[in-house]
Design a protein around this motif. Structure first.
Motif, PDB file in Angstrom:
ATOM      1  N   UNK A 172      24.400  70.166 -26.189  1.00 60.27           N
ATOM      2  CA  UNK A 172      24.147  68.805 -26.666  1.00 60.27           C
ATOM      3  C   UNK A 172      24.877  68.581 -27.977  1.00 60.27           C
ATOM      4  N   UNK A 173      25.301  67.334 -28.181  1.00 60.18           N
ATOM      5  CA  UNK A 173      25.987  66.913 -29.394  1.00 60.18           C
ATOM      6  C   UNK A 173      25.229  65.761 -30.021  1.00 60.18           C
ATOM      7  N   UNK A 174      25.197  65.748 -31.355  1.00 61.18           N
ATOM      8  CA  UNK A 174      24.640  64.634 -32.123  1.00 61.18           C
ATOM      9  C   UNK A 174      25.723  64.132 -33.061  1.00 61.18           C
ATOM     10  N   UNK A 175      25.938  62.834 -33.098  1.00 61.92           N
ATOM     11  CA  UNK A 175      26.821  62.220 -34.085  1.00 61.92           C
ATOM     12  C   UNK A 175      25.898  61.661 -35.153  1.00 61.92           C
ATOM     13  N   UNK A 176      25.965  62.236 -36.352  1.00 62.79           N
ATOM     14  CA  UNK A 176      25.008  61.939 -37.417  1.00 62.79           C
ATOM     15  C   UNK A 176      25.707  61.161 -38.525  1.00 62.79           C
ATOM     16  N   UNK A 177      25.175  59.985 -38.837  1.00 63.37           N
ATOM     17  CA  UNK A 177      25.751  59.137 -39.868  1.00 63.37           C
ATOM     18  C   UNK A 177      25.070  59.318 -41.212  1.00 63.37           C
ATOM     19  N   UNK A 178      25.302  58.370 -42.092  1.00 58.96           N
ATOM     20  CA  UNK A 178      24.681  58.386 -43.419  1.00 58.96           C
ATOM     21  C   UNK A 178      23.166  58.472 -43.306  1.00 58.96           C
ATOM     22  N   UNK A 179      22.547  59.143 -44.274  1.00 65.58           N
ATOM     23  CA  UNK A 179      21.093  59.267 -44.306  1.00 65.58           C
ATOM     24  C   UNK A 179      20.531  60.105 -43.188  1.00 65.58           C
ATOM     25  N   UNK A 180      21.357  60.991 -42.613  1.00 64.62           N
ATOM     26  CA  UNK A 180      20.941  61.856 -41.500  1.00 64.62           C
ATOM     27  C   UNK A 180      20.415  61.065 -40.307  1.00 64.62           C
ATOM     28  N   UNK A 181      20.945  59.851 -40.111  1.00 65.94           N
ATOM     29  CA  UNK A 181      20.551  59.000 -38.984  1.00 65.94           C
ATOM     30  C   UNK A 181      21.439  59.325 -37.783  1.00 65.94           C
ATOM     31  N   UNK A 182      20.811  59.680 -36.661  1.00 63.47           N
ATOM     32  CA  UNK A 182      21.553  59.997 -35.445  1.00 63.47           C
ATOM     33  C   UNK A 182      22.090  58.694 -34.849  1.00 63.47           C
ATOM     34  N   UNK A 183      23.401  58.611 -34.766  1.00 60.91           N
ATOM     35  CA  UNK A 183      24.042  57.431 -34.173  1.00 60.91           C
ATOM     36  C   UNK A 183      24.089  57.531 -32.651  1.00 60.91           C
ATOM     37  N   UNK A 184      24.255  58.767 -32.169  1.00 67.36           N
ATOM     38  CA  UNK A 184      24.363  58.981 -30.722  1.00 67.36           C
ATOM     39  C   UNK A 184      24.120  60.455 -30.447  1.00 67.36           C
ATOM     40  N   UNK A 185      23.488  60.748 -29.320  1.00 67.93           N
ATOM     41  CA  UNK A 185      23.344  62.122 -28.857  1.00 67.93           C
ATOM     42  C   UNK A 185      23.634  62.140 -27.367  1.00 67.93           C
ATOM     43  N   UNK A 186      24.224  63.232 -26.892  1.00 67.84           N
ATOM     44  CA  UNK A 186      24.589  63.310 -25.482  1.00 67.84           C
ATOM     45  C   UNK A 186      24.777  64.757 -25.061  1.00 67.84           C
ATOM     46  N   UNK A 187      24.627  64.995 -23.759  1.00 63.74           N
ATOM     47  CA  UNK A 187      24.848  66.311 -23.170  1.00 63.74           C
ATOM     48  C   UNK A 187      26.344  66.520 -22.971  1.00 63.74           C
ATOM     49  N   UNK A 188      26.772  67.777 -23.020  1.00 62.14           N
ATOM     50  CA  UNK A 188      28.164  68.143 -22.784  1.00 62.14           C
ATOM     51  C   UNK A 188      28.218  69.300 -21.794  1.00 62.14           C
ATOM     52  N   UNK A 189      29.382  69.512 -21.236  1.00 63.24           N
ATOM     53  CA  UNK A 189      29.621  70.677 -20.386  1.00 63.24           C
ATOM     54  C   UNK A 189      30.375  71.681 -21.250  1.00 63.24           C
ATOM     55  N   UNK A 190      29.790  72.863 -21.459  1.00 65.80           N
ATOM     56  CA  UNK A 190      30.414  73.829 -22.374  1.00 65.80           C
ATOM     57  C   UNK A 190      31.686  74.434 -21.791  1.00 65.80           C
TER      58      UNK A 190
END
Length: 177
Positions: A72-90
């Motif tokens: 899983x990946x999280x794109x984290x913006x200012x203030x530790x706010x998660x902008x998007x999270x999604x599953x990935x294939x390793x």
């Protein structure tokens, strides 16, 4: 004409830098450049009620967080706010836990598995295998074949576009277990 020549030169330098990074021998006798080991237990603690929640001890500030064990990946913006999270294939080669930075990007190339890919965001290499996020142009997210050493962490095309927009050169990437 000058603009065209400049653009061509930049593309050539980018390709040469990528090839040099992909074929560089691993460093001996010390930590790899750009890597700082992640503190804490082998697996980063998770919120049991919210398994998609940002992992504890995954850094601070704007960053990409990649969990090797949760795919899983999280794109984290200012203030530790998660902008998007999604599953990935390793990929078949995992990066070590630690803090990295985006080192190169390519809009469209052919992956090491022969699949045309887009929105490639690279952040490290392991034993000569370049590690990064990408999306297959055909939208596939199949696992790589056994015995094939690849570093491409596959995303859907929509997630790949979000990663491309978020993770520019120098962006922090935190890898956790």
């Amino acid at each position: 004409m000058v603009t065209g020549l400049t653009a061509a030169a930049l593309v050539a330098v980018g390709v040469l830098a990528y090839q040099a990074a992909a074929t560089a021998p691993p460093e001996r006798g010390g930590p790899r450049a750009g890597v700082s080991p992640a503190p804490g237990p082998a697996r980063t603690p998770r919120n049991e009620r919210h398994p998609d929640a940002l992992p504890a001890r995954s850094g601070t500030g704007e960053r990409v967080v990649y969990s090797v064990s949760d795919d899983r990946v999280w794109l984290v913006g200012d203030g530790d706010r998660v902008r998007r999270t999604f599953r990935v294939t390793p990929s078949t080669v995992d990066p070590a836990p630690g803090t990295y930075a985006v080192t190169s990007r390519s809009n469209r190339v052919t992956g090491s598995d022969g699949v045309p890919i887009e929105h490639v965001v690279r952040f490290t290499s392991v034993d000569g295998v370049v590690i990064g996020f990408s999306a297959a142009v055909d939208g596939s997210t199949a696992r790589p074949g056994r015995g094939v050493r690849t570093g491409g962490i596959r995303e859907t095309r929509a997630d790949g576009e979000a990663m491309w927009d978020f993770a520019t050169i120098g962006q922090k990437v935190v890898v956790v277990r």
